[in-house]
Design an enzyme around this catalytic site. Structure first.
Site, PDB file in Angstrom:
ATOM      1  N   ASP A  42      29.148  34.669  47.926  1.00 53.63           N
ATOM      2  CA  ASP A  42      29.193  35.475  49.130  1.00 53.63           C
ATOM      3  C   ASP A  42      30.030  34.688  50.121  1.00 53.63           C
ATOM      4  O   ASP A  42      29.972  33.452  50.151  1.00 53.63           O
ATOM      5  CB  ASP A  42      27.793  35.771  49.689  1.00 53.63           C
ATOM      6  CG  ASP A  42      27.817  36.965  50.647  1.00 53.63           C
ATOM      7  OD1 ASP A  42      28.503  37.961  50.332  1.00 53.63           O
ATOM      8  OD2 ASP A  42      27.176  36.899  51.700  1.00 53.63           O
ATOM      9  N   THR A  74      30.828  39.982  40.507  1.00 52.06           N
ATOM     10  CA  THR A  74      31.612  40.632  41.553  1.00 52.06           C
ATOM     11  C   THR A  74      32.281  41.879  40.989  1.00 52.06           C
ATOM     12  O   THR A  74      32.607  41.938  39.808  1.00 52.06           O
ATOM     13  CB  THR A  74      32.688  39.694  42.150  1.00 52.06           C
ATOM     14  OG1 THR A  74      33.308  40.347  43.260  1.00 52.06           O
ATOM     15  CG2 THR A  74      33.757  39.324  41.133  1.00 52.06           C
ATOM     16  N   GLN A  77      38.112  42.935  42.410  1.00 55.92           N
ATOM     17  CA  GLN A  77      39.141  42.503  41.457  1.00 55.92           C
ATOM     18  C   GLN A  77      40.010  41.383  42.034  1.00 55.92           C
ATOM     19  O   GLN A  77      40.511  40.535  41.293  1.00 55.92           O
ATOM     20  CB  GLN A  77      40.008  43.691  41.029  1.00 55.92           C
ATOM     21  CG  GLN A  77      39.253  44.709  40.187  1.00 55.92           C
ATOM     22  CD  GLN A  77      38.532  44.101  38.987  1.00 55.92           C
ATOM     23  OE1 GLN A  77      39.131  43.463  38.137  1.00 55.92           O
ATOM     24  NE2 GLN A  77      37.207  44.272  38.933  1.00 55.92           N
ATOM     25  N   ASN A  78      40.202  41.360  43.350  1.00 52.91           N
ATOM     26  CA  ASN A  78      40.976  40.283  43.980  1.00 52.91           C
ATOM     27  C   ASN A  78      40.261  38.936  43.827  1.00 52.91           C
ATOM     28  O   ASN A  78      40.877  37.928  43.502  1.00 52.91           O
ATOM     29  CB  ASN A  78      41.217  40.578  45.460  1.00 52.91           C
ATOM     30  CG  ASN A  78      42.141  41.752  45.667  1.00 52.91           C
ATOM     31  OD1 ASN A  78      43.247  41.785  45.141  1.00 52.91           O
ATOM     32  ND2 ASN A  78      41.677  42.744  46.413  1.00 52.91           N
ATOM     33  N   PHE A 135      43.623  39.421  50.624  1.00 54.22           N
ATOM     34  CA  PHE A 135      42.755  40.572  50.865  1.00 54.22           C
ATOM     35  C   PHE A 135      41.811  40.234  52.007  1.00 54.22           C
ATOM     36  O   PHE A 135      41.777  39.112  52.498  1.00 54.22           O
ATOM     37  CB  PHE A 135      41.982  40.956  49.589  1.00 54.22           C
ATOM     38  CG  PHE A 135      41.093  39.863  49.059  1.00 54.22           C
ATOM     39  CD1 PHE A 135      39.734  39.847  49.344  1.00 54.22           C
ATOM     40  CD2 PHE A 135      41.607  38.843  48.271  1.00 54.22           C
ATOM     41  CE1 PHE A 135      38.907  38.843  48.850  1.00 54.22           C
ATOM     42  CE2 PHE A 135      40.784  37.836  47.766  1.00 54.22           C
ATOM     43  CZ  PHE A 135      39.438  37.839  48.062  1.00 54.22           C
ATOM     44  N   GLY A 136      41.044  41.224  52.430  1.00 50.10           N
ATOM     45  CA  GLY A 136      40.070  40.993  53.501  1.00 50.10           C
ATOM     46  C   GLY A 136      40.752  40.572  54.796  1.00 50.10           C
ATOM     47  O   GLY A 136      41.710  41.190  55.244  1.00 50.10           O
TER      48      GLY A 136
END
EC number: 3.6.1.66
Length: 190
Positions: free
Chosen positions: A68, A7, A10-11, A148-149
């Site tokens: 994923d 990946t 970084q999160n 995040f996201g």
């Protein structure tokens, strides 16, 4: 033992490092000199995880794992799903993605959703996959600044907080990625 986590996020790396036992040295893509974008061209979450792990094994030779993750919303027939990161376009902007999602759900009563993570591990030239699912719902507005996201709009079932309002240890203990990583760690320890 050392493993590459395929990946550039970084999160995700930070989240996963807190779950991996200290006897496993976790290498990032940067650590192995992989600076290119790894292809994600499959039509399923599992397919993309496998594709990323195979790319690292084939091109860099390391035992590795890749994940994923997709947000699957019932009222949107499972969308954004495999396209979660680029739901609002190739710029992969979390704010744009959340705005599009909230707009798509603005006239929907059913806000049920699930986060799904699939981890593909290639170790000793054998492939294993591990799946983690967290059920919940999409909030009507963004809540919280952590994570995040889609974390500010996803409230796990049984909780009054979004992922973005939770500390990392709680999120990891109930979340999709944490569940998948736990299965991965159990496998590596067996």
């Amino acid at each position: 033992m050392q493993l590459v986590f395929a990946t550039n996020n970084q999160n995700k790396l930070k989240e996963v490092q807190t779950l991996i036992p200290s006897h496993i040295k976790l290498l990032s893509l940067k650590d192995i000199g992989c600076l290119e974008d790894i292809p994600e061209t499959k039509s399923t979450i599992e397919g993309n995880a496998i594709q990323k792990a195979e790319y690292i094994k084939t091109n860099y030779g390391y035992d590795c794992f890749a994940d994923d993750t997709g947000l699957e919303v019932k009222a949107l027939n499972g969308d954004p799903g495999v396209f979660s990161a680029r739901y609002a376009g190739e710029q992969r902007n979390a704010e744009d993605n959340m705005n599009k999602l909230l707009n798509e759900l603005s006239n929907k009563e059913d806000r049920d959703a699930q986060f799904k993570t699939v981890i593909a591990l290639i170790i000793n030239n054998k492939l294993q996959t591990f799946t983690g699912i967290c059920n919940g719902e999409i909030t009507k507005t963004e809540q919280g600044k952590k994570g995040f996201g889609y974390d500010p709009v996803f409230k796990p079932k049984g909780y009054n907080l979004t992922f973005a309002e939770m500390d990392l240890s709680l999120k990891n203990s109930i979340g999709h990625r944490g569940k998948a990583i736990t299965k991965l760690v159990d496998f590596l320890n067996s």
